[in-house]
Design a protein around this motif. Structure first.
Motif, PDB file in Angstrom:
ATOM      1  N   GLY A   1       2.169  20.189 -11.875  1.00  0.00           N
ATOM      2  CA  GLY A   1       2.207  20.502 -13.100  1.00  0.00           C
ATOM      3  C   GLY A   1       2.316  19.288 -14.180  1.00  0.00           C
ATOM      4  N   GLY A   2       2.645  18.141 -13.360  1.00  0.00           N
ATOM      5  CA  GLY A   2       3.168  17.014 -14.294  1.00  0.00           C
ATOM      6  C   GLY A   2       2.117  16.169 -15.158  1.00  0.00           C
ATOM      7  N   PRO A   3       2.339  15.318 -15.880  1.00  0.00           N
ATOM      8  CA  PRO A   3       1.573  14.609 -16.809  1.00  0.00           C
ATOM      9  C   PRO A   3       0.379  14.076 -15.890  1.00  0.00           C
ATOM     10  N   GLN A   4      -1.056  13.796 -16.332  1.00  0.00           N
ATOM     11  CA  GLN A   4      -1.864  13.295 -15.728  1.00  0.00           C
ATOM     12  C   GLN A   4      -1.720  11.852 -15.348  1.00  0.00           C
ATOM     13  N   ALA A   5      -1.176  11.175 -16.347  1.00  0.00           N
ATOM     14  CA  ALA A   5      -0.628   9.669 -16.034  1.00  0.00           C
ATOM     15  C   ALA A   5       0.285   9.512 -14.978  1.00  0.00           C
ATOM     16  N   VAL A   6       0.982  10.431 -14.673  1.00  0.00           N
ATOM     17  CA  VAL A   6       1.943  10.292 -13.436  1.00  0.00           C
ATOM     18  C   VAL A   6       1.235  10.411 -12.103  1.00  0.00           C
ATOM     19  N   TYR A   7       0.166  11.237 -12.204  1.00  0.00           N
ATOM     20  CA  TYR A   7      -0.581  11.577 -11.022  1.00  0.00           C
ATOM     21  C   TYR A   7      -1.340  10.262 -10.803  1.00  0.00           C
ATOM     22  N   ASP A   8      -2.208   9.731 -11.988  1.00  0.00           N
ATOM     23  CA  ASP A   8      -2.976   8.832 -11.707  1.00  0.00           C
ATOM     24  C   ASP A   8      -2.134   7.664 -11.247  1.00  0.00           C
ATOM     25  N   ALA A   9      -1.102   7.394 -11.823  1.00  0.00           N
ATOM     26  CA  ALA A   9      -0.501   6.112 -11.125  1.00  0.00           C
ATOM     27  C   ALA A   9       0.274   6.335  -9.735  1.00  0.00           C
ATOM     28  N   ALA A  10       0.443   7.464  -9.450  1.00  0.00           N
ATOM     29  CA  ALA A  10       0.600   7.675  -7.770  1.00  0.00           C
ATOM     30  C   ALA A  10      -0.543   7.440  -7.124  1.00  0.00           C
ATOM     31  N   GLN A  11      -1.746   7.964  -7.562  1.00  0.00           N
ATOM     32  CA  GLN A  11      -2.853   7.564  -6.565  1.00  0.00           C
ATOM     33  C   GLN A  11      -3.006   6.057  -6.563  1.00  0.00           C
ATOM     34  N   ALA A  12      -2.872   5.511  -7.441  1.00  0.00           N
ATOM     35  CA  ALA A  12      -2.998   3.934  -7.563  1.00  0.00           C
ATOM     36  C   ALA A  12      -2.052   3.279  -6.659  1.00  0.00           C
ATOM     37  N   GLU A  13      -1.010   3.821  -6.543  1.00  0.00           N
ATOM     38  CA  GLU A  13       0.146   3.121  -5.584  1.00  0.00           C
ATOM     39  C   GLU A  13       0.384   3.838  -4.406  1.00  0.00           C
ATOM     40  N   VAL A  14      -0.102   4.809  -3.914  1.00  0.00           N
ATOM     41  CA  VAL A  14      -0.114   5.207  -2.649  1.00  0.00           C
ATOM     42  C   VAL A  14      -0.758   4.310  -1.613  1.00  0.00           C
ATOM     43  N   PRO A  15      -2.062   3.755  -1.772  1.00  0.00           N
ATOM     44  CA  PRO A  15      -2.512   2.892  -0.905  1.00  0.00           C
ATOM     45  C   PRO A  15      -1.809   1.720  -0.814  1.00  0.00           C
ATOM     46  N   LYS A  16      -1.055   1.333  -1.572  1.00  0.00           N
ATOM     47  CA  LYS A  16      -0.251  -0.058  -1.440  1.00  0.00           C
ATOM     48  C   LYS A  16       0.903   0.274  -0.578  1.00  0.00           C
ATOM     49  N   LEU A  17       1.200   1.483  -0.276  1.00  0.00           N
ATOM     50  CA  LEU A  17       2.620   1.774   0.751  1.00  0.00           C
ATOM     51  C   LEU A  17       2.296   1.176   2.031  1.00  0.00           C
ATOM     52  N   ALA A  18       3.512   0.415   2.705  1.00  0.00           N
ATOM     53  CA  ALA A  18       3.407   0.443   3.917  1.00  0.00           C
ATOM     54  C   ALA A  18       3.349   1.851   4.737  1.00  0.00           C
ATOM     55  N   PRO A  19       2.573   1.836   5.768  1.00  0.00           N
ATOM     56  CA  PRO A  19       2.799   3.171   6.711  1.00  0.00           C
ATOM     57  C   PRO A  19       4.153   3.672   7.224  1.00  0.00           C
ATOM     58  N   ASP A  20       4.943   2.490   7.248  1.00  0.00           N
ATOM     59  CA  ASP A  20       6.349   3.013   7.860  1.00  0.00           C
ATOM     60  C   ASP A  20       7.340   3.048   6.704  1.00  0.00           C
ATOM     61  N   ASP A  21       6.974   2.956   5.461  1.00  0.00           N
ATOM     62  CA  ASP A  21       7.723   3.056   4.281  1.00  0.00           C
ATOM     63  C   ASP A  21       8.082   4.358   4.045  1.00  0.00           C
ATOM     64  N   MET A  22       9.322   4.851   4.210  1.00  0.00           N
ATOM     65  CA  MET A  22       9.724   6.288   4.403  1.00  0.00           C
ATOM     66  C   MET A  22      11.026   6.451   3.210  1.00  0.00           C
ATOM     67  N   SER A  23      10.971   5.554   2.356  1.00  0.00           N
ATOM     68  CA  SER A  23      11.792   5.544   1.065  1.00  0.00           C
ATOM     69  C   SER A  23      11.603   6.682   0.473  1.00  0.00           C
ATOM     70  N   TYR A  24      12.640   7.122  -0.618  1.00  0.00           N
ATOM     71  CA  TYR A  24      12.162   8.379  -1.039  1.00  0.00           C
ATOM     72  C   TYR A  24      11.326   8.325  -2.167  1.00  0.00           C
ATOM     73  N   ARG A  25      11.259   7.056  -2.819  1.00  0.00           N
ATOM     74  CA  ARG A  25      10.034   6.649  -3.635  1.00  0.00           C
ATOM     75  C   ARG A  25       8.818   6.950  -3.222  1.00  0.00           C
ATOM     76  N   ALA A  26       8.462   6.390  -1.903  1.00  0.00           N
ATOM     77  CA  ALA A  26       7.360   6.441  -1.227  1.00  0.00           C
ATOM     78  C   ALA A  26       6.874   8.093  -0.815  1.00  0.00           C
ATOM     79  N   GLN A  27       7.910   8.760  -0.271  1.00  0.00           N
ATOM     80  CA  GLN A  27       7.736  10.042   0.092  1.00  0.00           C
ATOM     81  C   GLN A  27       7.241  10.932  -1.229  1.00  0.00           C
ATOM     82  N   VAL A  28       7.760  10.546  -2.445  1.00  0.00           N
ATOM     83  CA  VAL A  28       7.423  11.207  -3.669  1.00  0.00           C
ATOM     84  C   VAL A  28       5.973  10.874  -4.105  1.00  0.00           C
ATOM     85  N   LEU A  29       5.766   9.586  -3.945  1.00  0.00           N
ATOM     86  CA  LEU A  29       4.456   9.287  -4.282  1.00  0.00           C
ATOM     87  C   LEU A  29       3.207  10.014  -3.537  1.00  0.00           C
TER      88      LEU A  29
END
Length: 489
Positions: free
Chosen positions: A324-352
């Protein structure tokens, strides 16, 4: 009456019923203490003094006529700001909801009122209820009564601080990421995260949201385990739209003597290191249990990969909090997730990833969750409770300069990720298990945490909420329970 402000709610109710003091006098005491002590703590964000005084007077008049409204007759109490309470705003600490003023009470609040409580105000929360620190742009920062330079935890931080400082008789909190358990541990009070959905969350949801949220629960906080049990008696039961077809009868505690309990113990885990100031206190509890003859097994856990359990918890938990968060946060996550390394299990990566996951990913997590639940069911055939930390350290100093995903804490002299300690929230959360936090003393030594409260998390079998609460009550008889911080006499 000695230490009236710090009495458990059940003892306040008994004193009122026995005419040792009136509901009006107890309410006046708390309102005076808020005036005196809350400016430095900032736990109470709204009060309804005139409404509460009328209610307290009615409670006294009813008692004079031989009428008792319920087990909380005349007890003054507050509730977490995120609960709907007529006459107050429900903002969740978010400025865009500043004018959200409900026209009916949350179901949980309604049930407490029907049990005789005098609900006179609200306590502070973090912005959006998504932090272990309690501050927001509307109400400001809440301080821990044990040390004003530290936070009281979150998101029920104002609730725990108000109880610890003797500003209220009972509290109502909510929990999805240790939001009842974490502040109870930091402030030295009792809190209970119930089995999922045994207490309706209607009236404790973001404006416009009607569906129950996965993992999220509401539950009581107080100064004794008895307060938790009595409150659960009042709060648990189906929502009105379900009550036409079913009712709830929770099992009694498995045991009434500590020595009969079968106890598993986890001190720490590779997912989350725990400070010695916490594990030392847990070890003392284990020693007490051993002397009493309880069966205690250190390192005991169900046949499940707890690291996988933690990942699934973060995935499901953050799906809820970001849906239920802001659309801007969702849009930013959509743009960022493809850039994550497959083995990136940092908290930030898991949240995205959790923010934008598709149904297939979510369904796979739910399948794993069911397997985890079955493993716990099997484990609880041989054990009655699991005891473990509620958080990695006692209360830490205010840290509002960085986003949550960039914060760190110090554990045993080492800098670690602030978010690792979500592990201790997720053990019970992902499997819908009940968990009680009970104070077990203060941190020893001369380090940064010396003298601060330490809580014990007691996890019980699903739908057997009274078992961990009973364990907490019996433990207090052996080691003591709530102790107030100094300076608020």
């Amino acid at each position: 009456m000695k230490d009236l402000a710090y009495l458990p709610a059940v003892e306040i109710a008994a004193a009122i019923r026995e005419r040792k003091i009136s509901a009006r006098e107890v309410l006046a005491l708390y309102l005076k203490r808020i005036e005196t002590f809350d400016p430095q703590i900032n736990a109470i964000v709204a009060t309804l003094p005139e409404q509460a005084q009328e209610r307290a007077a009615a409670a006294d008049e009813a008692l004079a006529d031989g009428e008792i409204w319920g087990p909380l007759h005349g007890v003054p109490m507050t509730v977490k700001e995120a609960f709907d309470l007529v006459g107050t705003a429900t903002t969740w600490g978010r400025t865009e909801w500043r004018d959200n003023r409900p026209n009916r009470n949350a179901i949980a609040v309604h049930r407490l009122v029907n049990a005789g409580a005098v609900v006179f105000g609200k306590t502070n929360v973090p912005t959006g209820l998504v932090d272990w620190q309690t501050y927001n742009e509307i109400y400001g920062t809440t301080n821990n009564p044990w040390d004003l330079e530290r936070g009281p935890g979150g998101s029920s931080g104002g609730s725990a601080a108000a109880l610890a400082a003797g500003l209220t008789g009972l509290e109502l909190g909510s929990d999805i990421g240790a939001s009842i358990r974490n502040p109870s541990h930091y402030c030295g009070v009792y809190g209970h995260k119930p089995t999922w959905e045994i207490i309706p969350t209607i009236g404790q949801r973001p404006p416009g949201r009607n569906a129950s949220a996965d993992i999220a629960v509401v539950g009581p906080m107080g100064r004794s385990a008895e307060d938790l049990a009595v409150s659960l008696d009042v709060l648990a039961g189906p929502a009105p739209h379900d009550a036409v077809a079913w009712s709830l009868e929770l099992p009694k505690p498995r045991w009434e003597r500590l020595r009969d309990f079968r106890v598993g113990v986890i001190y720490d885990h590779t997912c989350s290191a725990v400070d010695r100031t916490v594990t030392d206190r847990i070890a003392e509890v284990v020693a007490v249990l051993g002397r009493l003859g309880a069966r205690v097994q250190e390192g005991a856990a169900p046949d499940v990969d707890l690291a996988l359990s933690h990942r699934r918890y973060v995935q499901l938990f953050r799906a809820v909090t970001h849906a239920g968060g802001p659309q801007a946060v969702y849009d930013a996550a959509q743009a960022e997730v493809p850039k994550l390394a497959p083995d990136d299990m940092s908290y930030r990566a898991q949240v995205l990833r959790a923010t934008v996951q598709d149904y297939r990913a979510w369904a796979e997590a739910v399948e794993d969750r069911v397997a985890i639940q079955r493993a716990w069911e099997a484990w609880f055939k041989d054990f009655d409770v699991l005891i473990c930390p509620a958080a990695a350290t006692p209360a830490f100093r205010h840290d509002q300069d960085k986003p949550r995903e960039e914060r760190t804490i110090t554990v045993n002299g080492q800098t670690v990720d602030y978010n690792d300690q979500l592990f201790w929230a997720g053990i019970a959360g992902v499997a819908y298990l009940p968990a009680t936090v009970a104070p077990i003393g203060t941190a020893g030594g001369s380090g940064d945490f010396a003298g601060l409260p330490v809580g014990l998390q007691i996890i019980g079998p699903r739908l057997e909420d009274y078992t961990p609460i009973a364990f907490a009550r019996l433990l207090a008889e052996e080691i003591g329970g709530f102790h107030p911080p100094g300076g608020y006499e």
